[in-house]
Every structure is written in structure tokens, then in C-alpha cells.
Scaffold this motif. Structure first.
Motif, PDB file in Angstrom:
ATOM      1  N   LEU A  47       6.428  -4.329   3.115  1.00 27.39           N
ATOM      2  CA  LEU A  47       6.460  -5.386   2.105  1.00 27.39           C
ATOM      3  C   LEU A  47       7.449  -6.477   2.506  1.00 27.39           C
ATOM      4  N   ALA A  48       7.486  -6.780   3.806  1.00 24.56           N
ATOM      5  CA  ALA A  48       8.374  -7.829   4.283  1.00 24.56           C
ATOM      6  C   ALA A  48       8.049  -9.169   3.629  1.00 24.56           C
ATOM      7  N   ASP A  49       6.785  -9.352   3.245  1.00 27.22           N
ATOM      8  CA  ASP A  49       6.369 -10.612   2.625  1.00 27.22           C
ATOM      9  C   ASP A  49       6.217 -10.478   1.106  1.00 27.22           C
ATOM     10  N   PHE A  50       6.837  -9.443   0.508  1.00 21.13           N
ATOM     11  CA  PHE A  50       6.693  -9.210  -0.925  1.00 21.13           C
ATOM     12  C   PHE A  50       7.193 -10.407  -1.726  1.00 21.13           C
ATOM     13  N   ASP A  51       6.366 -10.872  -2.655  1.00 23.29           N
ATOM     14  CA  ASP A  51       6.697 -12.005  -3.525  1.00 23.29           C
ATOM     15  C   ASP A  51       6.628 -11.521  -4.967  1.00 23.29           C
ATOM     16  N   PRO A  52       7.764 -11.335  -5.643  1.00 20.21           N
ATOM     17  CA  PRO A  52       7.727 -10.788  -7.002  1.00 20.21           C
ATOM     18  C   PRO A  52       7.016 -11.686  -8.004  1.00 20.21           C
ATOM     19  N   GLY A  53       6.842 -12.956  -7.675  1.00 25.95           N
ATOM     20  CA  GLY A  53       6.176 -13.865  -8.601  1.00 25.95           C
ATOM     21  C   GLY A  53       4.677 -13.961  -8.429  1.00 25.95           C
ATOM     22  N   ARG A 265       6.021  -1.880  -7.002  1.00 21.09           N
ATOM     23  CA  ARG A 265       6.087  -1.756  -5.542  1.00 21.09           C
ATOM     24  C   ARG A 265       4.902  -0.963  -5.021  1.00 21.09           C
ATOM     25  N   ASN A 266       4.601   0.159  -5.664  1.00 19.86           N
ATOM     26  CA  ASN A 266       3.491   0.987  -5.205  1.00 19.86           C
ATOM     27  C   ASN A 266       2.157   0.295  -5.411  1.00 19.86           C
ATOM     28  N   PHE A 267       2.028  -0.485  -6.489  1.00 23.52           N
ATOM     29  CA  PHE A 267       0.804  -1.270  -6.646  1.00 23.52           C
ATOM     30  C   PHE A 267       0.634  -2.188  -5.446  1.00 23.52           C
ATOM     31  N   ALA A 268       1.704  -2.882  -5.054  1.00 26.18           N
ATOM     32  CA  ALA A 268       1.627  -3.802  -3.915  1.00 26.18           C
ATOM     33  C   ALA A 268       1.307  -3.064  -2.618  1.00 26.18           C
ATOM     34  N   LEU A 269       1.913  -1.886  -2.428  1.00 28.95           N
ATOM     35  CA  LEU A 269       1.660  -1.121  -1.202  1.00 28.95           C
ATOM     36  C   LEU A 269       0.212  -0.654  -1.125  1.00 28.95           C
ATOM     37  N   TYR A 270      -0.293  -0.057  -2.202  1.00 28.03           N
ATOM     38  CA  TYR A 270      -1.663   0.464  -2.144  1.00 28.03           C
ATOM     39  C   TYR A 270      -2.685  -0.652  -2.109  1.00 28.03           C
ATOM     40  N   TRP A 271      -2.400  -1.767  -2.767  1.00 23.03           N
ATOM     41  CA  TRP A 271      -3.329  -2.907  -2.685  1.00 23.03           C
ATOM     42  C   TRP A 271      -3.417  -3.385  -1.230  1.00 23.03           C
TER      43      TRP A 271
END
Length: 276
Positions: A47-53, A265-271
Motif C-alpha cells: 500500500l505504498a500508494d495508499f490514499d486515505p481520501g 486497510r484490508n479492504f484496500a489490500l484485497y481490492w
């Protein structure tokens, strides 16, 4: 002539035996290669490019025809694999109660269309509800995984009644038992999809804009102001009201620190793993 026939018979028996050995070895090998590919793919996700918004695009989130029932079924079979009981989502059948259309009293907008009930497979339930509520089956599948690990892994291969009863985490607060009226796989999928759609359709709770999002239920852990840039992201924070902190993001599939939360976080990972 008899010798020749015997030789042919021996050759035939040997050929059949070799073929049987090849089949016996190849079938597990196929599973091993597939499992290795899945683990390799999983290990490559970060998630190096994770964007919380901006957790997921509205066009993906509100796509009520993202997969059909057959595609969902094949997805479940591929992810669950070796089912150990009759509750795995790849084999589960459950009663879906019929429901009239759900209309927001605040906005007059339809949250979910009416649908017929019946005894359906898990894939058919997910498909029917995604089309009625306009929430992507992909979103429902990822939510089933991040809430109760019902799609892949050890729990998915032998789900308990409790896991199915809280399948989507719908009406299951952090500090209290789940609403017993919403217990059961079909009930959970229906309520979860309805809630995810209602946030936008009813203009309920957080909407796009800047909001304070905590890192965990512990107020001492703090949080940050997040510019939520679309309705899908707002819905996810309404459903699971915490953002991952740096420790949770850096840990990827592992554990962060005492202030880490993992739902979004897990939603973002599995998506990213399954659908990006």
C-alpha cells in the motif's frame, strides 16, 4: 501370436498405469502451482500508494452488474478451494427472504429495488442483492473477506455459524453483539449492501468533504483530517470508521501496533489483490 498379444496386453497395462500416475501427480501439482501463484501475487501487494481520501472509485463501488452469478460462483470456487463443510460460500445454500423496495424517508431516493426470495446459492444471493442495491459484487466479496475471512483462507474452508451470522459485519458494533435480527448469511449481505448504499442515497452520516478520521477506537491513538473525495470512500468510512495508521500500512498483511486498525486497510489490500 499369443506372445505378441501378451506383449500388447502388458504394454497396454503399463500405459494405463503410467497415465494414472500422471493424473495422480498432475492434479495436486496444479493445485500447488495455483497456490504458489496466489501467494506470490499476495506477497507483491503493498500500500505504498495508499490514499486515505480515495479508497475505491465510485464507478467500481456502485456497479450493480460487475459480475454475474456464474462469475461469482467461479470466483468463490477458486478462492475457497478445498471446502471442509457444507457452509463454505462455494457450496452454501441459504434462504433469502423477499423484500420490497427500500426508499429513503429523508431524500425519497430508492436505496434498493425490490427482489424475490428463495433458496439460493451464496453466489446467487450476492448477485441478486448487488443488482437490487447497486453495490458491486466485488465490494461485497471484499467485505465478506475483510469482516469474517469467508472468501479465502482457513476460515473460508470451514466457516462457523457465528462467522456466517456476522458475514458482512452489518449492524455489528465494536462494543456490542450483532443485531440478532440481522444474523445469517443472506440477511447480512442484504443489510450490508443496504447500509453501504444508504449512506449516499439518504445523505446519511459522512459525505464527501473533509472529516476527522481516527486511527482506532482508542481516542488516545489520534487520527487526522482526511479529504474524502468521493461517495464510495465516505461509505467505507461510515461502515468502518477508522483509517489505518503508518504501522498498519507498513505491515501490509501483518499486524501494526497498538493503535492500528485493519478494516479499511484490508479492504484496500484485497481490492488491489483481486480486482485492481
Amino acid at each position: 501370436m499369443r506372445v505378441l498379444r501378451r506383449r500388447r496386453l502388458v504394454v497396454g497395462i503399463l500405459a494405463a498405469a503410467v497415465a494414472a500416475i500422471i493424473v495422480a501427480v498432475t492434479i495436486p501439482l496444479v493445485h500447488l502451482v495455483s497456490a504458489w501463484n496466489a501467494e506470490t501475487r499476495r506477497a507483491s501487494i503493498d500500500l505504498a500508494d495508499f490514499d486515505p481520501g480515495y479508497l475505491v472509485a465510485d464507478s467500481d463501488f456502485y456497479d450493480g452488474a460487475s459480475m454475474d452469478a456464474g462469475e461469482i460462483q467461479r470466483f468463490l470456487e477458486d478462492k475457497v478451494r478445498d471446502c471442509a463443510n457444507d457452509s463454505c460460500l462455494s457450496v452454501l445454500r441459504a434462504d433469502l427472504a423477499p423484500r420490497d423496495a427500500v426508499v429513503s424517508q429523508d431524500t425519497g431516493e430508492t436505496v434498493c429495488e425490490a427482489y424475490e426470495g428463495g433458496e439460493l446459492s451464496a453466489a446467487e444471493i450476492i448477485d441478486r442483492i448487488q443488482r437490487a442495491c447497486g453495490i458491486s459484487a466485488k465490494v461485497l466479496l471484499v467485505t465478506l473477506q475483510k469482516e469474517q475471512s469467508l472468501i479465502s483462507g482457513r476460515i473460508a474452508r470451514a466457516p462457523s455459524a457465528d462467522a456466517l451470522g456476522a458475514a458482512m459485519g452489518a449492524r455489528c458494533p465494536d462494543d456490542a453483539p450483532c443485531d440478532p435480527g440481522r444474523a445469517g448469511f443472506a440477511e447480512q449481505v442484504a443489510q450490508g449492501a443496504t447500509d453501504l448504499k444508504a449512506y449516499r442515497a439518504s445523505a446519511f452520516m459522512r459525505q464527501p468533504g473533509t472529516h476527522y478520521i481516527a486511527y482506532s477506537p482508542d481516542p488516545a491513538c489520534g487520527g487526522t483530517e482526511v479529504e474524502i473525495r468521493n461517495h464510495a470512500t465516505a461509505a467505507l468510512y461510515n461502515y468502518t470508521p477508522y483509517q489505518p495508521n503508518a504501522a498498519a500500512i507498513d505491515a501490509r498483511w501483518g499486524s501494526g501496533d497498538a493503535c492500528s486498525s485493519y478494516g479499511n486497510r484490508n479492504f484496500a489490500l484485497y481490492w488491489k489483490l483481486w480486482f485492481a
